[in-house]
Design a protein around this motif. Structure first.
Motif, short mmCIF file in Angstrom:
data_model
loop_
_atom_site.label_atom_id
_atom_site.label_comp_id
_atom_site.label_asym_id
_atom_site.label_seq_id
_atom_site.Cartn_x
_atom_site.Cartn_y
_atom_site.Cartn_z
N MET A 9 0.62 11.16 1.66
CA MET A 9 1.09 10.69 2.97
C MET A 9 2.28 11.52 3.44
SD MET A 9 1.17 8.92 5.67
CE MET A 9 0.09 7.47 5.67
N ALA A 10 3.18 11.84 2.53
CA ALA A 10 4.33 12.67 2.92
C ALA A 10 3.85 14.05 3.37
CB ALA A 10 5.32 12.79 1.77
N LEU A 11 2.98 14.67 2.60
CA LEU A 11 2.49 16.00 2.96
C LEU A 11 1.71 15.96 4.28
CD1 LEU A 11 1.16 17.28 -0.49
CD2 LEU A 11 3.36 17.81 0.60
N THR A 23 9.50 16.26 4.66
CA THR A 23 8.77 15.45 5.65
C THR A 23 9.71 14.65 6.53
OG1 THR A 23 6.84 15.27 4.23
CG2 THR A 23 7.10 13.57 5.92
N PHE A 63 4.32 4.96 -6.55
CA PHE A 63 4.91 5.63 -5.39
C PHE A 63 5.21 7.06 -5.83
CE2 PHE A 63 8.31 6.00 -2.01
CZ PHE A 63 7.45 5.85 -0.95
N ILE A 64 6.38 7.56 -5.62
CA ILE A 64 6.71 8.92 -6.09
C ILE A 64 7.95 8.84 -6.97
CG2 ILE A 64 5.74 10.05 -4.05
CD1 ILE A 64 8.62 10.57 -3.10
N MET A 105 4.90 4.66 2.40
CA MET A 105 5.51 5.98 2.58
C MET A 105 5.71 6.28 4.06
SD MET A 105 6.80 8.82 1.71
CE MET A 105 6.62 9.29 -0.02
N TRP A 150 9.11 15.07 0.11
CA TRP A 150 9.40 13.95 1.02
C TRP A 150 10.58 14.29 1.93
CZ3 TRP A 150 11.45 8.40 -0.34
CH2 TRP A 150 11.26 7.57 0.76
N ASN A 189 -1.98 11.55 -5.34
CA ASN A 189 -1.06 10.41 -5.27
C ASN A 189 -0.94 10.04 -3.80
OD1 ASN A 189 1.74 9.55 -4.43
ND2 ASN A 189 1.94 9.18 -6.62
N ALA A 190 -1.21 8.78 -3.48
CA ALA A 190 -1.34 8.40 -2.07
C ALA A 190 -0.04 8.56 -1.30
CB ALA A 190 -1.85 6.96 -1.98
N ALA A 191 1.06 8.18 -1.93
CA ALA A 191 2.35 8.27 -1.24
C ALA A 191 2.73 9.73 -1.00
CB ALA A 191 3.43 7.56 -2.05
N HIS A 192 2.54 10.55 -2.02
CA HIS A 192 2.87 11.96 -1.89
C HIS A 192 1.98 12.62 -0.84
CE1 HIS A 192 3.05 16.25 -3.71
NE2 HIS A 192 4.12 16.04 -2.97
N PRO A 239 -6.34 4.36 -2.84
CA PRO A 239 -6.46 3.95 -1.45
C PRO A 239 -5.44 4.66 -0.58
CG PRO A 239 -5.52 2.18 -2.77
CD PRO A 239 -5.94 3.27 -3.72
N PHE A 240 -5.85 5.08 0.61
CA PHE A 240 -4.93 5.66 1.59
C PHE A 240 -4.76 4.59 2.69
CE2 PHE A 240 -3.69 9.05 4.75
CZ PHE A 240 -2.56 9.44 4.07
N ILE A 241 -4.90 4.92 3.93
CA ILE A 241 -4.81 3.90 4.98
C ILE A 241 -6.09 3.95 5.80
CG2 ILE A 241 -2.29 4.02 5.13
CD1 ILE A 241 -2.64 5.60 7.76
N THR A 294 1.90 13.86 6.69
CA THR A 294 2.78 13.59 7.82
C THR A 294 3.43 14.88 8.31
OG1 THR A 294 3.25 11.34 7.04
CG2 THR A 294 4.86 12.33 8.56
N GLU A 351 8.07 15.95 -5.81
CA GLU A 351 7.59 15.02 -4.78
C GLU A 351 8.73 14.61 -3.85
OE1 GLU A 351 4.18 12.47 -7.23
OE2 GLU A 351 6.31 12.06 -7.56
N ASN A 393 0.88 -1.17 0.00
CA ASN A 393 0.00 0.00 0.00
C ASN A 393 0.91 1.22 0.00
OD1 ASN A 393 -1.01 2.32 1.73
ND2 ASN A 393 -2.95 1.25 1.43
N ALA A 394 0.71 2.09 -0.99
CA ALA A 394 1.69 3.17 -1.21
C ALA A 394 1.76 4.14 -0.03
CB ALA A 394 1.36 3.92 -2.49
N ALA A 395 0.61 4.47 0.52
CA ALA A 395 0.60 5.42 1.64
C ALA A 395 1.26 4.82 2.87
CB ALA A 395 -0.83 5.84 1.95
#
Lengths: 278, 278, 278, 278
Positions: D112-114, C164, C151-152, C112, C161, D107-110, D150-152, D116, C157, C107-109
């Protein structure tokens, strides 16, 4: 709360294995030992089995990093931390502790900055292994002037420092001896949340004026004047469930075999636990 | 490097607007003013237009948070930071500064812990707006004993502290006056990376023994004994490109109108920049 | 900017020592090798002497921590980092790099979140040794769908990151190949501050549509279509002064002896550096 | 554990004051309201007195920062946080909560970074006022595909994220509705330490397949199929002592006056608390 033993105060113990054996025989549930050494001597499976068979957990390991002196020594010792943490975690130990001297020959503010950075990094590494870092404030008055500049020694200052370190796995090593010599109160304990306490030490003090109590003049629990019943009852009341480990630092080695000294310790624990009603 | 002015040393300036006007007229490129006040008086668009028309940027804003005293005052003032940062960012300013006194009436180690936590939070908030926090070490010797306990005052200690604060947007406010009174060297400047410097102050000092230089005994650039040519040339050599702002703190107000004092400042800047070959 | 070589693209190199020797003979100034291995084989003093005699510095070491898979593998590998960092620092290397794949089966999130925590800890440990962590975004389009979830992969991006992760010693490993396959611009480079770049890779790409460029289809500098002159000139313009290291990942091993391939690399560097006017 | 009410599910409440009054009348001990508003309308002393007189505490305030969209909106709203936190702290509230949607168009990963970075800063500011940040994972299945990526949404992922945010004052807003729709277990609750939970929501769900439960299809406690007795008993067993607040999000407004709905809520709380044996 688990009754715990460390080497300090048990005379000429031959090994961590002997400490485990004696602790188990006399109803203790925790020992402060070197987890990595135990694994090195027995292998992980045997080390685990030995602890399980004896009903003993490791209360805490010592921090194997030199954070009090030069940057070179800090860097050079830092590499020992991840292996030590990995070993401790493999044996189910979740606590690693270090003490904080109340004075320093360095500029106090600068040393606080350096120490904050170094201990934060130690906490971050320990955190990767699910281990918490306990900081022990040190109360005996003579140590406040033993080095040139005052550092910190009270519970409140230490909690502020933990806040500054800013990692969620840092808390207190809370020693009855320092609580007493700082003249802290039962209410001070009651104001703590249990998760703020990583590890507990229990020691007693002689009947001399509090300002004259010496750091290496500690007595077995129940043999001195500290209100250990109140201390334990308050810890129990706030929900602390970890180890309470004896650490009898004394100028002269106590008389008797390790087994006799463990028996004496057991008597002390029995007395103060009973007085605490737990 | 941008030539900068602050109110300090320019006599009875009526307003930030007058400072902007005079700075522009006499070839300066930066002023240290209150960004939020300018926006409050003119609206964002007019404030921006005024700065652009005059060819002036805001070199730095002051930190509007009380981090030196009680937790209550810290908390109470903290709410002013986000609006101040937002205003500064809206006007293109990326620097916010505060000074660090070299002694304190508080326990120095404890105060270092508190100050670290408070300034870290300030840096974190500023960071959300793309603004950096500059810490100014303070050199005059008399201030080292002005309060009960020594704190920190050297470049090296301040860099260590910045490391401990641990936020990438924290650096130095580097003042020639404190560089001089600390007896730091050109090599000390050359050892810096430009991104470690958030803001620069330029002031001169009288020909008295360095240990007797008073914090509020500052002279206009070029009117004293500091090697400002060497100072500027070194900053230029390492690649510093930000503002170099005059801040003449003096016990007695200087003689002359603000315009005359800006002219005098310009003469000083011309002299030391020329000597620096930039 | 230092001309740098890595093993990738130089055929059957026998050792890091041979790479150092060839790099030196053909005018390169940096190599990407295992610092710890060099010290293990020669001792610290000899390793240092060898590099100095050849006029070679270590551009970067690889991150010896598995941060992409399970927590167990992360923890288990983490203990290699402090010794690797200590070795690198002892040889004057201040950079450690890892690449970031643009898609993941996790899961990408969530990945991350895990990756942020793990790389932050790596950066914190590296920071104790004065070493920076470079993150390499990866551009080839086919890798964006090589695993289940995107992912990124862009510069922007990756900078977010890095923000972050929040440690001041984290920056970019900036590879011309990924800059090209991401279709980033010269202006994107010019918008960077030099301290945001930890390390640079230089590779060329064949004349195929950018979306079809394969990660292991890299060419020697100057033998392809990437505007490497513009790339280098822009890096030089913003003040980047570190290593620019070739890393020719290719499906088929290139023809020729290591020496011939270093000569070919030198010809490529000469060509693109000349075109860049540096 | 304190019985708590929020506006959601109580129909046309006129004001926070009415909620406080009704909560008090029917045996509740906590309300989720806007602390700053209460102070603004009554002054700090009157606001405090009103809560004390009614025996009501504020369970949690909502996070007044927009962390889910653009950087501009984040920055612009961030300035509301310190005043909100100061108001909450002044009224004794130590909790501030926000929910986490299980999918996103970014974008889920990006994202998530933001997220966070943004939530870490929110936690840092809240921490200055002694307030904790609770993150609410959101379980209903339809929301997992309501946006593109999908996120978490699970407890385990959320705990990992909290670890990544890395501030000691961040924990869970734990809602029985999301625990149920995620098909988490009693054992999942028992594995938590109480300090990991910042706030609790209690809601019930209709007897439809769990994958079809709608986020705005919540029922009063005790009127649905969730094992709320097990949920509460487990929370009690691990030592959670904070507020358990009802938040009935429903597509259609419930029938009845606010007072009737509070009575209905009380009946539900009585039923499930009794079943839990607490």
């Amino acid at each position: 709360m688990l009754r715990g033993l460390s080497h300090a105060g048990l005379g000429n113990l031959q090994s961590d294995e002997q400490l485990i054996e004696l602790a188990s025989r006399y109803g203790f549930q925790a020992v402060d030992i070197d987890a990595g050494g135990l694994i090195a001597r027995h292998g992980l499976e045997q080390a685990r089995a030995q602890l399980e068979e004896k009903g003993i957990v490791i209360g805490s390991i010592g921090l194997p990093v030199e954070w009090r002196t030069t940057e070179e020594e800090f860097r050079s010792s830092l590499k020992h931390l991840a292996p030590a943490a990995e070993a401790a975690a493999a044996l189910g130990c979740t606590s690693c502790c270090t003490y904080v001297l109340p004075s320093t020959d360095q500029n106090a503010a600068h040393f606080m900055a350096l120490a904050t950075r170094r201990l934060r990094l130690c906490a971050q590494i320990l955190g990767a292994y699910g281990i918490r870092l306990g900081l022990e404030f040190v109360g005996p008055h003579h140590l406040r002037t033993n080095w040139a500049n005052p550092f910190i020694w009270t519970l409140a200052e230490t909690l502020d420092w933990i806040d500054t370190i800013g990692e969620s796995n840092v808390g207190l090593l809370f020693d009855s001896f320092h609580w007493y010599t700082n003249e802290h109160s039962i209410a001070d304990i009651e104001a703590l949340r249990p998760e703020q306490i990583v590890h507990v030490h229990i020691n007693d003090a002689p009947a001399v004026p509090v300002a004259e109590v010496l750091d290496n003049g500690r007595l077995y629990p129940g043999e001195g004047v500290i209100d250990l019943a109140g201390f334990l009852a308050a810890l129990n009341r706030i929900g602390y469930k970890g180890a309470v480990t004896q650490e009898i630092l004394a100028a002269e080695a106590p008389q008797g075999s390790p087994e006799e000294l463990v028996q004496r310790s057991k008597a002390g624990f029995d007395k103060v636990y009973a007085a605490a009603g737990i």
